[in-house]
Motif scaffolding. Sequence first.
Motif, PDB file in Angstrom:
ATOM      1  N   ARG A 154       0.861  -1.191   0.000  1.00 54.73           N
ATOM      2  CA  ARG A 154       0.000   0.000   0.000  1.00 54.73           C
ATOM      3  C   ARG A 154       0.899   1.243   0.000  1.00 54.73           C
ATOM      4  O   ARG A 154       1.949   1.260   0.644  1.00 54.73           O
ATOM      5  N   VAL A 155       0.457   2.276  -0.711  1.00 49.64           N
ATOM      6  CA  VAL A 155       1.206   3.534  -0.787  1.00 49.64           C
ATOM      7  C   VAL A 155       0.333   4.652  -0.238  1.00 49.64           C
ATOM      8  O   VAL A 155      -0.868   4.730  -0.553  1.00 49.64           O
ATOM      9  N   ARG A 156       0.938   5.517   0.591  1.00 54.09           N
ATOM     10  CA  ARG A 156       0.253   6.719   1.078  1.00 54.09           C
ATOM     11  C   ARG A 156       0.919   7.945   0.463  1.00 54.09           C
ATOM     12  O   ARG A 156       2.138   8.097   0.551  1.00 54.09           O
ATOM     13  N   VAL A 157       0.103   8.816  -0.132  1.00 52.76           N
ATOM     14  CA  VAL A 157       0.585  10.073  -0.705  1.00 52.76           C
ATOM     15  C   VAL A 157      -0.126  11.209   0.004  1.00 52.76           C
ATOM     16  O   VAL A 157      -1.362  11.324  -0.084  1.00 52.76           O
ATOM     17  N   ASP A 158       0.632  12.007   0.738  1.00 52.47           N
ATOM     18  CA  ASP A 158       0.054  13.085   1.553  1.00 52.47           C
ATOM     19  C   ASP A 158      -1.069  12.564   2.436  1.00 52.47           C
ATOM     20  O   ASP A 158      -2.105  13.211   2.613  1.00 52.47           O
ATOM     21  N   GLY A 159      -0.878  11.376   2.959  1.00 52.26           N
ATOM     22  CA  GLY A 159      -1.855  10.788   3.874  1.00 52.26           C
ATOM     23  C   GLY A 159      -2.956   9.998   3.206  1.00 52.26           C
ATOM     24  O   GLY A 159      -3.695   9.277   3.887  1.00 52.26           O
ATOM     25  N   ALA A 160      -3.113  10.104   1.877  1.00 50.97           N
ATOM     26  CA  ALA A 160      -4.159   9.371   1.169  1.00 50.97           C
ATOM     27  C   ALA A 160      -3.609   8.001   0.763  1.00 50.97           C
ATOM     28  O   ALA A 160      -2.597   7.913   0.059  1.00 50.97           O
ATOM     29  N   GLU A 161      -4.272   6.919   1.206  1.00 47.43           N
ATOM     30  CA  GLU A 161      -3.753   5.572   0.971  1.00 47.43           C
ATOM     31  C   GLU A 161      -4.353   4.949  -0.275  1.00 47.43           C
ATOM     32  O   GLU A 161      -5.512   5.194  -0.632  1.00 47.43           O
ATOM     33  N   SER A 162      -3.534   4.140  -0.953  1.00 46.79           N
ATOM     34  CA  SER A 162      -4.042   3.402  -2.108  1.00 46.79           C
ATOM     35  C   SER A 162      -4.932   2.263  -1.619  1.00 46.79           C
ATOM     36  O   SER A 162      -4.660   1.631  -0.589  1.00 46.79           O
ATOM     37  N   PRO A 163      -6.026   1.987  -2.334  1.00 44.87           N
ATOM     38  CA  PRO A 163      -6.929   0.918  -1.890  1.00 44.87           C
ATOM     39  C   PRO A 163      -6.325  -0.460  -2.144  1.00 44.87           C
ATOM     40  O   PRO A 163      -5.551  -0.665  -3.085  1.00 44.87           O
ATOM     41  N   LEU A 164      -6.690  -1.421  -1.301  1.00 46.43           N
ATOM     42  CA  LEU A 164      -6.288  -2.816  -1.474  1.00 46.43           C
ATOM     43  C   LEU A 164      -7.373  -3.555  -2.256  1.00 46.43           C
ATOM     44  O   LEU A 164      -8.570  -3.269  -2.123  1.00 46.43           O
ATOM     45  N   GLU A 165      -6.938  -4.493  -3.085  1.00 47.16           N
ATOM     46  CA  GLU A 165      -7.904  -5.321  -3.797  1.00 47.16           C
ATOM     47  C   GLU A 165      -8.515  -6.337  -2.827  1.00 47.16           C
ATOM     48  O   GLU A 165      -7.825  -6.844  -1.930  1.00 47.16           O
ATOM     49  N   GLU A 166      -9.787  -6.622  -3.027  1.00 48.41           N
ATOM     50  CA  GLU A 166     -10.486  -7.538  -2.121  1.00 48.41           C
ATOM     51  C   GLU A 166     -11.150  -8.640  -2.922  1.00 48.41           C
ATOM     52  O   GLU A 166     -11.529  -8.452  -4.098  1.00 48.41           O
ATOM     53  N   ASP A 167     -11.311  -9.796  -2.273  1.00 48.99           N
ATOM     54  CA  ASP A 167     -12.067 -10.878  -2.901  1.00 48.99           C
ATOM     55  C   ASP A 167     -13.557 -10.683  -2.639  1.00 48.99           C
ATOM     56  O   ASP A 167     -13.975  -9.664  -2.061  1.00 48.99           O
ATOM     57  N   GLN A 168     -14.347 -11.657  -3.038  1.00 46.89           N
ATOM     58  CA  GLN A 168     -15.794 -11.518  -2.898  1.00 46.89           C
ATOM     59  C   GLN A 168     -16.224 -11.441  -1.443  1.00 46.89           C
ATOM     60  O   GLN A 168     -17.265 -10.866  -1.114  1.00 46.89           O
ATOM     61  N   ALA A 169     -15.404 -11.964  -0.551  1.00 45.79           N
ATOM     62  CA  ALA A 169     -15.734 -11.913   0.870  1.00 45.79           C
ATOM     63  C   ALA A 169     -15.272 -10.626   1.525  1.00 45.79           C
ATOM     64  O   ALA A 169     -15.513 -10.416   2.717  1.00 45.79           O
ATOM     65  N   GLY A 170     -14.589  -9.773   0.751  1.00 45.67           N
ATOM     66  CA  GLY A 170     -14.115  -8.506   1.295  1.00 45.67           C
ATOM     67  C   GLY A 170     -12.767  -8.602   1.966  1.00 45.67           C
ATOM     68  O   GLY A 170     -12.340  -7.665   2.647  1.00 45.67           O
ATOM     69  N   THR A 171     -12.050  -9.687   1.752  1.00 45.30           N
ATOM     70  CA  THR A 171     -10.721  -9.851   2.350  1.00 45.30           C
ATOM     71  C   THR A 171      -9.658  -9.319   1.394  1.00 45.30           C
ATOM     72  O   THR A 171      -9.664  -9.676   0.201  1.00 45.30           O
ATOM     73  N   PRO A 172      -8.751  -8.472   1.858  1.00 46.71           N
ATOM     74  CA  PRO A 172      -7.712  -7.932   0.979  1.00 46.71           C
ATOM     75  C   PRO A 172      -6.816  -9.044   0.444  1.00 46.71           C
ATOM     76  O   PRO A 172      -6.381  -9.940   1.198  1.00 46.71           O
ATOM     77  N   ILE A 173      -6.525  -8.974  -0.878  1.00 47.57           N
ATOM     78  CA  ILE A 173      -5.704 -10.020  -1.510  1.00 47.57           C
ATOM     79  C   ILE A 173      -4.573  -9.418  -2.351  1.00 47.57           C
ATOM     80  O   ILE A 173      -3.736 -10.152  -2.871  1.00 47.57           O
ATOM     81  N   GLY A 174      -4.497  -8.133  -2.549  1.00 45.64           N
ATOM     82  CA  GLY A 174      -3.452  -7.531  -3.374  1.00 45.64           C
ATOM     83  C   GLY A 174      -3.476  -6.014  -3.239  1.00 45.64           C
ATOM     84  O   GLY A 174      -4.385  -5.461  -2.608  1.00 45.64           O
ATOM     85  N   PRO A 175      -2.491  -5.376  -3.862  1.00 46.94           N
ATOM     86  CA  PRO A 175      -1.307  -5.889  -4.572  1.00 46.94           C
ATOM     87  C   PRO A 175      -0.350  -6.592  -3.611  1.00 46.94           C
ATOM     88  O   PRO A 175      -0.340  -6.323  -2.411  1.00 46.94           O
ATOM     89  N   VAL A 176       0.503  -7.450  -4.179  1.00 51.52           N
ATOM     90  CA  VAL A 176       1.360  -8.304  -3.359  1.00 51.52           C
ATOM     91  C   VAL A 176       2.827  -8.040  -3.721  1.00 51.52           C
ATOM     92  O   VAL A 176       3.175  -7.832  -4.879  1.00 51.52           O
ATOM     93  N   GLY A 177       3.670  -8.056  -2.688  1.00 54.44           N
ATOM     94  CA  GLY A 177       5.113  -7.996  -2.869  1.00 54.44           C
ATOM     95  C   GLY A 177       5.740  -9.052  -1.993  1.00 54.44           C
ATOM     96  O   GLY A 177       5.408  -9.170  -0.806  1.00 54.44           O
ATOM     97  N   ALA A 178       6.642  -9.851  -2.553  1.00 56.72           N
ATOM     98  CA  ALA A 178       7.249 -10.956  -1.829  1.00 56.72           C
ATOM     99  C   ALA A 178       8.704 -10.624  -1.488  1.00 56.72           C
ATOM    100  O   ALA A 178       9.455 -10.146  -2.345  1.00 56.72           O
ATOM    101  N   ILE A 179       9.083 -10.836  -0.247  1.00 55.65           N
ATOM    102  CA  ILE A 179      10.452 -10.672   0.206  1.00 55.65           C
ATOM    103  C   ILE A 179      11.039 -12.060   0.410  1.00 55.65           C
ATOM    104  O   ILE A 179      10.658 -12.773   1.353  1.00 55.65           O
ATOM    105  N   PRO A 180      11.928 -12.503  -0.453  1.00 60.32           N
ATOM    106  CA  PRO A 180      12.451 -13.867  -0.338  1.00 60.32           C
ATOM    107  C   PRO A 180      13.393 -14.014   0.842  1.00 60.32           C
ATOM    108  O   PRO A 180      13.931 -13.042   1.346  1.00 60.32           O
TER     109      PRO A 180
END
Length: 422
Positions: free
Chosen positions: A396-422
Amino acid sequence: MSDFRAIATVTATLRRVLLAALPQDVAGATVTTVRPAEGDNASTPDTGVNVFLYQVNPNPQWRNEDLPGRRTDGELAQRPVAALDLYYLLSFYGEEATLEAQQLLGSTVAFLHTQPILPRSEVTAAVAGSAFLAGSDLAQQVDLVRLTPLTMTLEELSRLWSVLLQVKYALSVVYRASIVLLERRVTPQPALPVRDVALAALPLRHPTLRRVIAGSGEDDPITPGADVVLEGDGLAAPVTVVEIDGQATGTTEVRDNHIVLTLPAALAAGPHGVQVRQGVAMGAPGVQHLAFGSTAGAFIVHPVITKTGNVDDVEVTNVQGLGAAPRSARIRVGVAPAVLRRQTAVLELVTVQLGPDGSGHDVVVQHSVQAADRASDTSRLTFEPTGLAPGQYLVRVRVDGAESPLEEDQAGTPIGPVGAIP
């Protein structure tokens, strides 16, 4: 208005009207207009009234009526007018044994109370009878000159007579002559001619803006280029303009209780002000005259993480650290709209924690880091977080306090965007 002879014309006219009236009451009465003096310089009458102008003041009511006489370039726009009040000392002389001075005082006060103005006919006659007043146009002045008696205390009267050195006091009263308007015969630069006259009458309007919501739903975030709805009262008018941060924005639907519009795609993320302005179109085609404004409103534009080929623009590189050790990395994120150089951007790596019964969830921020310094506006931000635990995170990115929305599935659970740290 009057020229420079106006003051002298008032004095001459006052002398003329008194000279015509006083002999009817006191035989042989004359009227002079000299400075009171004693001895060889005495010119006051043996029996009569002396009219002496002793003070001139700006008129307090008219002095503010004179608008600035010159334009910003120095050209004369109109004739400047000086508004004056004249103060006269009327002194009475005569045989003390028969109280002639007092009789003249009574005659003068009674006459000026009956005729407190200087008629235009008397002004014209005074000018015609005095060669030195030839050309005076006081008779054409808008207002007639009015004479008003003034009350003076003994102290004020003694001060006035003390100015006249070596002059014995004579029975006196004071009158104010008002108003005298003076102007020079200068020619102002004429105004440009009126080519067209446009006039419109509108009832007073009080548009009210209550809230701004996303067109997709009141609980949805407002994103760049999305439809928004302005809700309120009295929003429809012959001309209705929506201004965002003072700039007019096109509308798609205008009704009395709501307005629908599409946000500019380049509108920066963060808070913005909005106002509905109303007026009328008149004059040249397309010229709008805005006269009324609604209450001010505010909304927040949320940035979005962009996609390329249906893949989130989240790139994790230069990962440092092995095993159970914390990681450092370079993360590049594509965002829209472009983030301005002056704006503050923060990356948040979050996880979702489900409730005990699996029906709810909480979004927990695990790491946050501010974007690296940038020399210009950009749609691709670079972050260099440290102390990262390996794993998969929602980005998630915040610009001047405004946050980018997270993608949600049909149940409303956030699922993306995703970044993996190996």
